[in-house]
Scaffold this active site. Structure first.
Site, PDB file in Angstrom:
ATOM      1  N   HIS A  17       0.846  -1.205   0.000  1.00  0.00           N
ATOM      2  CA  HIS A  17       0.000   0.000   0.000  1.00  0.00           C
ATOM      3  C   HIS A  17       0.878   1.250   0.000  1.00  0.00           C
ATOM      4  O   HIS A  17       0.600   2.222  -0.711  1.00  0.00           O
ATOM      5  CB  HIS A  17      -0.876   0.057   1.256  1.00  0.00           C
ATOM      6  CG  HIS A  17      -1.889  -1.038   1.377  1.00  0.00           C
ATOM      7  ND1 HIS A  17      -2.038  -1.801   2.507  1.00  0.00           N
ATOM      8  CD2 HIS A  17      -2.829  -1.487   0.501  1.00  0.00           C
ATOM      9  CE1 HIS A  17      -3.030  -2.665   2.340  1.00  0.00           C
ATOM     10  NE2 HIS A  17      -3.516  -2.508   1.125  1.00  0.00           N
ATOM     11  N   LYS A  41     -15.816  -7.884   5.214  1.00  0.00           N
ATOM     12  CA  LYS A  41     -14.649  -8.126   6.060  1.00  0.00           C
ATOM     13  C   LYS A  41     -14.908  -7.678   7.492  1.00  0.00           C
ATOM     14  O   LYS A  41     -15.555  -6.662   7.722  1.00  0.00           O
ATOM     15  CB  LYS A  41     -13.449  -7.349   5.501  1.00  0.00           C
ATOM     16  CG  LYS A  41     -12.974  -7.849   4.156  1.00  0.00           C
ATOM     17  CD  LYS A  41     -11.785  -7.040   3.668  1.00  0.00           C
ATOM     18  CE  LYS A  41     -11.293  -7.534   2.324  1.00  0.00           C
ATOM     19  NZ  LYS A  41     -10.244  -6.665   1.773  1.00  0.00           N
ATOM     20  N   ARG A  93      -2.550  -6.047  -8.331  1.00  0.00           N
ATOM     21  CA  ARG A  93      -1.460  -6.992  -8.034  1.00  0.00           C
ATOM     22  C   ARG A  93      -1.342  -8.076  -9.083  1.00  0.00           C
ATOM     23  O   ARG A  93      -0.280  -8.533  -9.404  1.00  0.00           O
ATOM     24  CB  ARG A  93      -1.682  -7.628  -6.660  1.00  0.00           C
ATOM     25  CG  ARG A  93      -1.509  -6.669  -5.519  1.00  0.00           C
ATOM     26  CD  ARG A  93      -2.042  -7.248  -4.249  1.00  0.00           C
ATOM     27  NE  ARG A  93      -3.446  -7.580  -4.395  1.00  0.00           N
ATOM     28  CZ  ARG A  93      -4.151  -8.233  -3.511  1.00  0.00           C
ATOM     29  NH1 ARG A  93      -3.591  -8.665  -2.410  1.00  0.00           N
ATOM     30  NH2 ARG A  93      -5.431  -8.491  -3.717  1.00  0.00           N
ATOM     31  N   SER A 131      -3.218  -7.862   3.158  1.00  0.00           N
ATOM     32  CA  SER A 131      -3.336  -7.648   4.614  1.00  0.00           C
ATOM     33  C   SER A 131      -3.676  -8.964   5.313  1.00  0.00           C
ATOM     34  O   SER A 131      -3.184  -9.234   6.417  1.00  0.00           O
ATOM     35  CB  SER A 131      -4.408  -6.596   4.894  1.00  0.00           C
ATOM     36  OG  SER A 131      -4.042  -5.388   4.279  1.00  0.00           O
TER      37      SER A 131
HETATM   38  N1  COA Z   1      -0.064  -4.173  -2.061  1.00  0.00           N
HETATM   39  C1  COA Z   1      -0.407  -5.132  -1.203  1.00  0.00           C
HETATM   40  N2  COA Z   1      -1.662  -5.498  -0.936  1.00  0.00           N
HETATM   41  C2  COA Z   1      -2.619  -4.853  -1.587  1.00  0.00           C
HETATM   42  C3  COA Z   1      -2.350  -3.846  -2.511  1.00  0.00           C
HETATM   43  C4  COA Z   1      -1.005  -3.511  -2.730  1.00  0.00           C
HETATM   44  N3  COA Z   1      -0.652  -2.562  -3.596  1.00  0.00           N
HETATM   45  N4  COA Z   1      -3.510  -3.400  -3.005  1.00  0.00           N
HETATM   46  C5  COA Z   1      -4.479  -4.114  -2.435  1.00  0.00           C
HETATM   47  N5  COA Z   1      -3.940  -4.981  -1.574  1.00  0.00           N
HETATM   48  C6  COA Z   1      -4.672  -5.967  -0.780  1.00  0.00           C
HETATM   49  C7  COA Z   1      -5.230  -5.450   0.494  1.00  0.00           C
HETATM   50  O1  COA Z   1      -4.309  -5.603   1.547  1.00  0.00           O
HETATM   51  C8  COA Z   1      -6.455  -6.306   0.666  1.00  0.00           C
HETATM   52  O2  COA Z   1      -6.078  -7.522   1.277  1.00  0.00           O
HETATM   53  P1  COA Z   1      -7.121  -8.375   2.149  1.00  0.00           P
HETATM   54  O3  COA Z   1      -8.242  -8.771   1.212  1.00  0.00           O
HETATM   55  O4  COA Z   1      -6.312  -9.515   2.609  1.00  0.00           O
HETATM   56  O5  COA Z   1      -7.599  -7.475   3.260  1.00  0.00           O
HETATM   57  C9  COA Z   1      -6.901  -6.602  -0.768  1.00  0.00           C
HETATM   58  O6  COA Z   1      -5.795  -6.332  -1.549  1.00  0.00           O
HETATM   59  C10 COA Z   1      -8.016  -5.772  -1.316  1.00  0.00           C
HETATM   60  O7  COA Z   1      -8.342  -4.776  -0.467  1.00  0.00           O
HETATM   61  P2  COA Z   1      -8.500  -3.231  -0.684  1.00  0.00           P
HETATM   62  O8  COA Z   1      -7.788  -2.724  -1.881  1.00  0.00           O
HETATM   63  O9  COA Z   1      -8.191  -2.590   0.612  1.00  0.00           O
HETATM   64  O10 COA Z   1      -9.986  -3.103  -1.046  1.00  0.00           O
HETATM   65  P3  COA Z   1     -11.253  -3.811  -0.457  1.00  0.00           P
HETATM   66  O11 COA Z   1     -11.626  -4.862  -1.413  1.00  0.00           O
HETATM   67  O12 COA Z   1     -11.128  -4.214   0.969  1.00  0.00           O
HETATM   68  O13 COA Z   1     -12.276  -2.621  -0.560  1.00  0.00           O
HETATM   69  C11 COA Z   1     -13.045  -0.389  -0.232  1.00  0.00           C
HETATM   70  C12 COA Z   1     -12.262  -1.571   0.361  1.00  0.00           C
HETATM   71  C13 COA Z   1     -13.273   0.600   0.891  1.00  0.00           C
HETATM   72  C14 COA Z   1     -12.207   0.249  -1.325  1.00  0.00           C
HETATM   73  C15 COA Z   1     -14.374  -0.889  -0.869  1.00  0.00           C
HETATM   74  O14 COA Z   1     -15.010  -1.777   0.015  1.00  0.00           O
HETATM   75  C16 COA Z   1     -15.310   0.250  -1.197  1.00  0.00           C
HETATM   76  O15 COA Z   1     -15.118   0.964  -2.161  1.00  0.00           O
HETATM   77  N6  COA Z   1     -16.339   0.437  -0.339  1.00  0.00           N
HETATM   78  C17 COA Z   1     -17.324   1.495  -0.499  1.00  0.00           C
HETATM   79  C18 COA Z   1     -18.663   0.993  -1.070  1.00  0.00           C
HETATM   80  C19 COA Z   1     -18.752   1.304  -2.513  1.00  0.00           C
HETATM   81  O16 COA Z   1     -18.648   2.437  -2.927  1.00  0.00           O
HETATM   82  N7  COA Z   1     -18.947   0.253  -3.346  1.00  0.00           N
HETATM   83  C20 COA Z   1     -18.945   0.389  -4.773  1.00  0.00           C
HETATM   84  C21 COA Z   1     -20.271   0.622  -5.373  1.00  0.00           C
HETATM   85  S1  COA Z   1     -21.518  -0.528  -4.886  1.00  0.00           S
END
Ligand code: COA
Length: 175
Positions: A17, A41, A93, A131
């Site tokens: 991140h 989650k 990724r 994560s």
């Molecule tokens: N390096 C390492 N890990 C990474 C990464 C990177 N560059 N980019 C993403 N990841 C990992 C994260 O650690 C996470 O791991 P986990 O699943 O083990 O926790 C995973 O990739 C994906 O997570 P993240 O990118 O944090 O997104 P998310 O899928 O948890 O979504 C929000 C979080 C807040 C972005 C998303 O839920 C959201 O947009 N919510 C708002 C509701 C909304 O508007 N929805 C859309 C319309 S319905």
């Protein structure tokens, strides 16, 4: 002035991140790192803890003055508009991320068609990182070398109530 928004769960923030935050912040006038709630989650770290971890972690990024750590509830697109952000940044990724991210980008565009989503290719060093993987490694006392910032190691040690093996090694890898 272009404001970008980098949303995520950040539970906890990883070096993957931080790599995206560093690169995205160099592309815009202001970067809002927005911690959102993913309904699917159940976080290990509270929102307050995730904000504190991110704030401490970005201290180590040079030129971090344009980075703000924030949080939101509800729809990302609504929050982005409220904050004046016009670009959503996500890290990709692997191809496996693409399908989900593609759907999210189109949904966000459907909600607000003035919002663009851009994808930064995750540094090769972190393509296997997540994560959840960090939490699983910590739980099973495996090395976190080069995967998370020092403050996250410390917080994980507090959560598990013990020193993590190879923690000194992992800290050394961050310096
Ligand atoms: N390096 C390492 N890990 C990474 C990464 C990177 N560059 N980019 C993403 N990841 C990992 C994260 O650690 C996470 O791991 P986990 O699943 O083990 O926790 C995973 O990739 C994906 O997570 P993240 O990118 O944090 O997104 P998310 O899928 O948890 O979504 C929000 C979080 C807040 C972005 C998303 O839920 C959201 O947009 N919510 C708002 C509701 C909304 O508007 N929805 C859309 C319309 S319905």
């Amino acid at each position: 002035m272009t404001t970008y928004i980098y949303p995520g769960s950040f539970d906890p923030v990883t070096n993957g991140h931080l790599d995206i935050i560093r690169r995205a912040s160099a592309m815009c006038s202001k970067l809002i790192v927005a911690i959102g709630h993913n309904r699917q989650k159940k976080p290990m770290f509270s929102l307050k803890e995730r904000i504190a971890l991110l704030n401490a972690a970005i201290e180590n990024i040079e030129c971090n003055q344009n980075i703000e750590i924030a949080s939101f509830e509800g729809l990302l697109a609504t929050y982005a508009r409220k904050r004046g952000a016009t670009v959503i940044v996500k890290g990709l990724r692997a191809m496996s991320d693409f399908e989900y991210e593609f759907q999210m980008a189109l949904l966000n565009e459907h909600i607000d068609d003035s919002l663009e989503t851009i994808f930064l290719i995750t540094n090769i060093k972190y393509t296997y990182l997540s994560s959840s993987a960090v939490k699983e490694l910590a739980e099973n006392n495996a090395s976190l070398r080069g995967l998370v910032p020092d403050n996250v190691i410390e917080e994980l040690e507090q959560k598990y109530g013990r020193r993590l093996s190879n923690a000194a090694d992992a800290r050394a890898a961050n310096h």
